[in-house]
Design a protein around this motif. Structure first.
Motif, PDB file in Angstrom:
ATOM      1  N   ASP A  24       0.810  -1.218   0.000  1.00 11.49           N
ATOM      2  CA  ASP A  24       0.000   0.000   0.000  1.00 11.49           C
ATOM      3  C   ASP A  24       0.844   1.269   0.000  1.00 11.49           C
ATOM      4  O   ASP A  24       0.309   2.356  -0.211  1.00 11.49           O
ATOM      5  N   ASP A  25       2.147   1.147   0.250  1.00 12.90           N
ATOM      6  CA  ASP A  25       3.014   2.329   0.275  1.00 12.90           C
ATOM      7  C   ASP A  25       4.306   2.036  -0.486  1.00 12.90           C
ATOM      8  O   ASP A  25       5.384   1.904   0.105  1.00 12.90           O
ATOM      9  N   PRO A  26       4.219   1.935  -1.806  1.00 10.70           N
ATOM     10  CA  PRO A  26       5.415   1.594  -2.591  1.00 10.70           C
ATOM     11  C   PRO A  26       6.499   2.656  -2.531  1.00 10.70           C
ATOM     12  O   PRO A  26       7.690   2.340  -2.592  1.00 10.70           O
ATOM     13  N   VAL A  27       6.111   3.916  -2.411  1.00  9.38           N
ATOM     14  CA  VAL A  27       7.084   5.012  -2.454  1.00  9.38           C
ATOM     15  C   VAL A  27       8.015   4.978  -1.245  1.00  9.38           C
ATOM     16  O   VAL A  27       9.186   5.360  -1.340  1.00  9.38           O
ATOM     17  N   SER A  28       7.530   4.484  -0.108  1.00 11.12           N
ATOM     18  CA  SER A  28       8.377   4.428   1.076  1.00 11.12           C
ATOM     19  C   SER A  28       9.568   3.498   0.882  1.00 11.12           C
ATOM     20  O   SER A  28      10.583   3.618   1.579  1.00 11.12           O
ATOM     21  N   LEU A  29       9.478   2.575  -0.071  1.00 15.32           N
ATOM     22  CA  LEU A  29      10.564   1.634  -0.324  1.00 15.32           C
ATOM     23  C   LEU A  29      11.598   2.163  -1.307  1.00 15.32           C
ATOM     24  O   LEU A  29      12.678   1.596  -1.438  1.00 15.32           O
ATOM     25  N   ILE A  30      11.251   3.232  -2.017  1.00 13.37           N
ATOM     26  CA  ILE A  30      12.125   3.757  -3.069  1.00 13.37           C
ATOM     27  C   ILE A  30      13.189   4.678  -2.473  1.00 13.37           C
ATOM     28  O   ILE A  30      12.879   5.695  -1.856  1.00 13.37           O
ATOM     29  N   ALA A  31      14.461   4.317  -2.695  1.00 12.62           N
ATOM     30  CA  ALA A  31      15.560   5.178  -2.275  1.00 12.62           C
ATOM     31  C   ALA A  31      15.943   6.145  -3.393  1.00 12.62           C
ATOM     32  O   ALA A  31      16.354   7.277  -3.126  1.00 12.62           O
TER      33      ALA A  31
END
Length: 328
Positions: A24-31
């Motif tokens: 539900d929160d893909p952006v939190s995984l993107i560095a």
């Protein structure tokens, strides 16, 4: 890896869409990512930015179409760096990244997606510890694909209409087309004959107007989007009205050489958002192609209903329409 990845570097924005099927929160995984907004479309990016404002602040790195910078990746120090198969780091560069503690993964949504997309999704799901949700989507995709392939196999005397599929229509001089691989494989999957595969050995290439005319296509399909707008090409996607999309598709059909094609004279002209290609939601493309190429065989196939189910069950940020259109 000792556990799920928390900091992921990607070289293609479409991998954010894949991650949004799994969490539900893909952006939190993107560095870090290339900020290649054109690959998902301006409207889709704005929807993600509205839901996850931090996407605009993530470190910008070189994309798959640009020169790789190992120093840039080392500065980001992700848990894992994900690249498009066939591009990205060389074996020596992989060793350099891995010696710095950065795992390296290659996936493929582009060259041979029918072979590699499911495996690529499974890899991503395992990387972030979302195997169950990822498998649920894979099962959903496979069920929709099987409905099409079973029907094709059950029709041994099926006539395969000749299809001319022009990608990025109007962006450059006519005509870019998929050969052996890429979206061309989907044309074959749903019971069509991709005329470009007869002359192009690679996944993508260019056909001359004379070659297209000599191939005598029965169906013409164009892809486009915001990336073709400045060139006066075919535009389609959530940020364009139906009238704008149809008018631009009519311009593509009226070009010299193209206008004389038999499907254009019959009005058998269709348009598809290019942002759906090379995408984890390729089932939408598959169903749309099936209904265009064999409208009677697949009269019950409804890509709009499939999109609704995708949005309701899987995608963290709903995918908006309109992404396909008919000239008629």
């Amino acid at each position: 890896m000792p556990g799920p990845a928390k900091r992921i570097l990607i070289d293609d924005a479409r991998y954010i869409l894949a991650l949004s099927l799994m969490t539900d929160d893909p952006v939190s995984l993107i560095a870090a990512w290339p900020h290649d907004v054109h690959r998902i479309g301006d409207a889709t990016y704005e929807a993600y930015r509205k839901r996850f404002p931090d996407i605009a602040n993530k470190t910008r790195i070189a994309g798959s179409a640009e020169s790789l910078s190992i120093e840039q990746i080392l500065d980001v120090a992700p848990d894992v760096a994900i690249f498009r198969e066939g591009l990205g780091p060389t074996p020596d560069q992989v060793r350099q990244l891995e010696s710095a503690g950065i795992k390296v993964v290659f996936i493929d949504f582009f060259s041979q997606p029918l072979q590699n997309l499911e495996k690529s999704l499974a890899i991503l799901g395992k990387l972030i510890g979302a195997e169950e949700r990822t498998q649920a989507f894979i099962d959903f995709r496979n069920a929709h694909l099987k409905r099409i392939t079973d029907r094709i196999e059950a029709t041994p005397d099926l006539k395969r209409p000749r299809v001319f599929l022009e990608v990025h229509a109007g962006l450059t001089e006519c005509c870019n087309a998929p050969g052996k691989g890429n979206i061309g494989n989907y044309v074959d999957l749903v019971g069509g004959h991709n005329i470009a595969a007869d002359v192009l050995p690679s996944a993508i290439g260019r056909l001359g107007v004379e070659t297209i005319i000599d191939s005598d296509p029965e169906i013409y399909i164009a892809t486009g989007g915001p990336q073709t707008a400045k060139a006066g090409g075919f535009v389609i996607g959530p940020q364009f009205t139906t009238e704008e999309a149809r008018a631009s598709l009519a311009r593509m059909a009226a070009r010299p050489g193209i206008a004389s094609l038999e499907p254009v004279e019959r009005g058998e002209v269709h348009g598809l958002a290019h942002q759906l290609l090379n995408s984890p939601v390729d089932i939408l493309v598959t169903e749309r192609l099936a209904s265009w190429i064999h409208p009677e065989l697949f009269a019950d196939i409804d890509p709009d209903a499939t999109l609704t189910e995708l949005n309701d069950r899987f995608l963290a940020v709903p995918l908006a329409g309109s992404n396909w259109i008919d000239l008629r």
